[in-house]
Design an enzyme around this catalytic site. Structure first.
Site, short mmCIF file in Angstrom:
data_model
loop_
_atom_site.label_atom_id
_atom_site.label_comp_id
_atom_site.label_asym_id
_atom_site.label_seq_id
_atom_site.Cartn_x
_atom_site.Cartn_y
_atom_site.Cartn_z
N LYS A 1 -13.67 -96.88 62.01
CA LYS A 1 -13.86 -95.43 62.11
C LYS A 1 -12.98 -94.77 63.17
O LYS A 1 -12.64 -93.60 63.04
CB LYS A 1 -15.33 -95.11 62.34
CG LYS A 1 -16.16 -95.45 61.11
CD LYS A 1 -17.56 -94.99 61.31
CE LYS A 1 -18.26 -94.89 59.98
NZ LYS A 1 -19.44 -94.05 60.08
N LYS A 54 -21.82 -93.76 67.81
CA LYS A 54 -21.66 -94.37 66.48
C LYS A 54 -20.89 -95.67 66.55
O LYS A 54 -19.99 -95.84 67.37
CB LYS A 54 -20.89 -93.40 65.56
CG LYS A 54 -21.62 -92.08 65.37
CD LYS A 54 -20.74 -90.99 64.78
CE LYS A 54 -20.67 -91.07 63.27
NZ LYS A 54 -19.99 -89.86 62.71
N GLY A 109 -25.14 -95.11 57.04
CA GLY A 109 -26.06 -94.33 57.86
C GLY A 109 -26.69 -95.14 58.98
O GLY A 109 -27.57 -94.64 59.68
N LYS A 116 -19.43 -85.31 69.61
CA LYS A 116 -20.31 -84.17 69.81
C LYS A 116 -21.30 -84.19 68.66
O LYS A 116 -20.93 -84.41 67.51
CB LYS A 116 -19.47 -82.88 69.79
CG LYS A 116 -20.25 -81.63 69.88
CD LYS A 116 -19.75 -80.78 71.07
CE LYS A 116 -20.78 -79.75 71.49
NZ LYS A 116 -21.76 -80.24 72.47
N TYR A 117 -22.58 -84.01 68.96
CA TYR A 117 -23.60 -83.99 67.91
C TYR A 117 -23.75 -82.55 67.44
O TYR A 117 -24.11 -81.66 68.22
CB TYR A 117 -24.93 -84.51 68.46
CG TYR A 117 -26.02 -84.59 67.44
CD1 TYR A 117 -25.96 -85.51 66.40
CD2 TYR A 117 -27.12 -83.73 67.50
CE1 TYR A 117 -26.96 -85.58 65.44
CE2 TYR A 117 -28.13 -83.79 66.55
CZ TYR A 117 -28.04 -84.72 65.52
OH TYR A 117 -29.03 -84.78 64.58
N HIS A 142 -23.21 -81.43 55.25
CA HIS A 142 -22.31 -82.53 54.92
C HIS A 142 -21.51 -82.10 53.70
O HIS A 142 -22.06 -81.93 52.62
CB HIS A 142 -23.11 -83.80 54.62
CG HIS A 142 -22.26 -84.96 54.16
ND1 HIS A 142 -22.08 -86.11 54.89
CD2 HIS A 142 -21.52 -85.13 53.04
CE1 HIS A 142 -21.28 -86.93 54.24
NE2 HIS A 142 -20.93 -86.36 53.10
N GLU A 182 -15.47 -89.31 58.33
CA GLU A 182 -14.95 -90.59 57.85
C GLU A 182 -14.36 -90.43 56.46
O GLU A 182 -14.53 -89.41 55.81
CB GLU A 182 -16.04 -91.67 57.84
CG GLU A 182 -17.13 -91.43 56.80
CD GLU A 182 -17.97 -92.68 56.54
OE1 GLU A 182 -17.55 -93.80 56.89
OE2 GLU A 182 -19.06 -92.52 55.96
N ARG A 206 -13.31 -95.50 48.04
CA ARG A 206 -13.89 -96.03 46.80
C ARG A 206 -14.50 -94.88 46.01
O ARG A 206 -14.50 -93.74 46.45
CB ARG A 206 -15.00 -97.01 47.16
CG ARG A 206 -16.03 -96.35 48.06
CD ARG A 206 -17.28 -97.14 48.27
NE ARG A 206 -18.03 -96.67 49.41
CZ ARG A 206 -18.87 -95.66 49.40
NH1 ARG A 206 -19.10 -94.98 48.29
NH2 ARG A 206 -19.51 -95.30 50.50
N VAL A 217 -21.29 -92.88 44.97
CA VAL A 217 -22.49 -92.80 44.12
C VAL A 217 -22.54 -91.43 43.42
O VAL A 217 -22.84 -91.32 42.23
CB VAL A 217 -23.76 -92.99 44.98
CG1 VAL A 217 -25.02 -92.80 44.15
CG2 VAL A 217 -23.77 -94.35 45.66
#
Ligand code: ADP
Length: 448
Positions: free
Chosen positions: A116, A158, A165, A201-202, A208, A287, A291, A294
Site C-alpha cells: 500500500k 493501516k 478491511g 489522516k482519518y 467510498h 488503494e 482485479r 465483487v
C-alpha cells in the site's frame, strides 16, 4: 483467442467467468476442493478437476495443484476471479514460467499495488490525489507520535500489506495512539506476516468512491465511471451503486480522466479499480485493486459492457472492444451482497438450502451459485449471492430492488436479506445521503 480457460475460484464468481467463456465459445475448466464436489461451478463448467481437501490453503490457494490442473486439461489461461490468488504476484510469475496466460495485470503491477505504501507513492507520482499521511512506513511509536501531532487527530493506522478491511486502527487522540499503534502492528504481523504500518489522516464523514479502469497493456487506458460503496460494515462493503448519488458528471469526468491517464501511463493490462475516499468535493486515493471486483456488475449494468469478456480479450492480446468515446451511462444500478449470516450479529450460517428461488423480471440480475439441496460448506466466504438491479434512475432501481428482494427465497439458512429490507425503508438510503460510517451507526441504533 484461447480455446480453454481454467477458473481458479468457486461460487458465484466462477459461474460469472464460465458464462463469459461460454458466450465467447471458450471451453471452461472448474477446479474444486473435496467440499465443493457438488458445487454449481463444478456442474456448470465443461470439465472439472479436484485440487485438494476442504481447506482453501490446501486447494484454491495451492499453486502447484492449479498449474497441474491446467496441464492435465490443456487450459491455456487462468481467470483468478477475486480473492484467493487474484492478487498474488508469485502466482502470476509461476504461470509465466509454465507458459500459462494470466487473465489480469502483470506480476509487476500486482506487486506495486499490493504494497500500500508503494501504491500510494505510485499514485502520487501519476497525478492521483492521495490521503495526507506519513511518508512511507512508520517504524516506532516516537515517529508515529510526531506524524500524528503534525497532521492532527484523528488518524488511522493501516497495515502496508493489509486488505479485506482488516489491520486498521483509529486513534482519536494522543492518549489512544500508543495502544492503537502497537495493536495495529501486532495484528498486521499475525494477519499478513508483515508488521509494517503507515499513518493517514482519518476522514470523518467521507464516501467510498471507486473508479473502474481498464488498460490494454499497450498504453491505452479508459475509465468506466465510479461506484459508491460507502455502506460498509467493519470496512467491508455490503451495498454498492453506480453512478454515485453524490458525484456530478463534471467530477466523474475529472477524476475518471486522471485515472484513465494513469493506467495508460503505467501500461496497465486488464481491469482495475482505483479506490478513493471522497469528502467535500475532494478525492483521496486509498488503494488500487488489480482485479475484478465483487461489485463489478453495477458498472456492467449502466455501461452495458461485459467486463469479464474484456479481461479475456485483453489477456489474449486482442485489446479492448471500446474506446472512452463509446462509453456512456444508462440509468442506475444497485447491488446488495447476500451473505449466509445471522442478522444482527452477522455470525456465519452455513447449512443446507431447503428451497431457493431466484428473482427475475426486467432489470434484475442474480449472480449466485445456490440451488435447492445445496449444502453451504463452512470453510469459505459467506457470500452466497449478489442481487443486482438496473433502472432508468435511482428511484426506479430502489423500487426494483425492493420488489426483487420480495421475490427471493432462500430457505434453510439465515441471510442478510432482512438487513436490506430494513435499509430500504430508511430516508437516508432513499435519498442517497450516507457516508462510510452511516451503516455502523445505524446498526448500533437499530440492534444495539
Ligand atoms: P482494505 O484494503 O483492507 O479494503 P482500504 O484502504 O481500502 O483497506 O480501506 C477500507 C475502508 O476503510 C475504506 O473504504 C474506509 O471505509 C476505511 N478507511 C480507510 N482509510 C481511511 C481514512 N484515511 N479515513 C477514514 N476511513 C478510512
Amino acid at each position: 483467442m484461447f480455446d480453454k480457460i481454467l477458473i481458479a475460484n468457486r461460487g458465484e464468481i466462477a459461474l460469472r467467468v464460465i458464462r463469459a467463456c461460454r458466450e465467447m465459445g471458450i471451453a471452461s475448466v472448474a477446479v474444486h476442493s473435496t467440499a465443493d464436489s457438488d458445487a454449481m461451478h463444478v456442474r456448470m463448467a465443461d470439465e472439472s478437476v479436484c485440487i485438494g481437501p476442504n481447506s482453501s490453503t490446501e486447494s484454491y490457494l495451492k499453486v502447484s495443484q492449479i498449474i497441474a490442473a491446467c496441464e492435465v486439461t490443456g487450459a491455456q489461461a487462468i481467470h483468478p476471479g477475486y480473492g484467493f490468488l487474484s492478487e498474488n504476484a508469485a502466482f502470476v510469475q509461476a504461470l509465466e514460467d509454465h507458459d500459462i496466460a494470466f487473465i489480469g495485470p502483470s506480476a509487476e503491477h500486482i506487486r506495486m499495488m499490493g504494497d500500500k505504501i508503494t501504491a500510494k507513492e505510485t499514485a502520487k507520482a501519476l497525478g492521483i490525489p492521495v490521503v495526507p499521511g506519513s511518508a512511507g512506513g512508520v517504524a516506532d511509536f516516537e515517529t508515529a507520535r510526531s506524524v500524528a501531532e503534525e497532521m492532527g487527530f484523528p488518524v488511522i493506522i493501516k497495515a502496508t500489506a493489509g486488505g479485506g478491511g482488516r489491520g486498521m486502527k483509529v486513534a482519536t487522540s494522543l492518549d489512544d495512539l500508543e495502544v492503537a499503534f502497537r495493536t495495529a502492528r501486532s495484528e498486521a504481523k499475525s494477519n499478513f506476516g508483515n508488521d509494517e504500518v503507515y499513518i493517514e489522516k482519518y476522514l470523518q464523514k467521507p464516501r467510498h468512491i471507486e473508479i473502474q479502469v481498464f488498460g490494454d497493456g499497450k498504453g491505452r487506458g479508459v475509465h468506466l465511471g465510479e461506484r459508491d460503496c460507502s455502506l460498509q460494515r467493519r470496512h467491508q462493503k455490503v451495498f454498492e451503486e453506480a453512478p454515485g448519488p453524490s458525484i456530478s458528471p463534471s467530477e466523474r469526468e475529472r477524476i475518471g480522466t486522471i485515472c484513465a491517464n494513469a493506467i495508460a501511463k503505467l501500461g496497465y493490462s486488464g481491469a482495475g479499480t482505483i479506490e478513493f475516499l471522497y469528502e467535500d468535493g475532494e478525492f483521496y486515493f486509498i488503494e488500487m485493486n488489480t482485479r475484478l471486483q465483487v461489485e463489478h456488475p453495477v458498472t456492467e449494468a449502466i455501461y452495458g459492457v461485459d467486463l469479464v469478456r474484456q479481461q479475456i480479450m485483453v489477456a489474449a492480446g486482442l485489446g479492448m472492444e471500446f474506446t472512452q468515446e463509446d462509453l456512456h451511462i444508462n440509468g442506475h444500478s444497485i447491488e446488495v451482497r447476500i451473505n449466509a449470516e445471522h442478522v444482527p450479529n452477522f455470525s456465519p450460517c452455513p447449512g443446507k438450502i431447503t428451497a431457493f428461488h431466484s428473482p427475475g423480471g426486467l432489470g434484475v440480475r442474480m449472480d449466485s451459485a445456490l440451488y435447492t439441496g445445496y449444502k453451504i460448506p463452512p470453510y469459505y466466504d459467506s457470500l452466497i449471492g449478489k442481487l443486482i438491479v438496473h433502472g432508468r434512475d435511482r428511484t426506479e432501481a430502489l423500487a426494483r430492488l425492493h420488489r426483487a428482494l420480495g421475490e427471493l427465497i432462500v430457505d434453510g439458512v439465515d441471510t442478510t436479506v432482512p438487513l436490506f429490507e430494513a435499509l430500504l425503508a430508511e430516508p437516508d438510503i432513499q435519498s442517497g445521503n450516507y457516508s462510510i460510517h452511516w451503516l455502523e451507526h445505524w446498526l448500533k441504533r437499530t440492534y444495539g
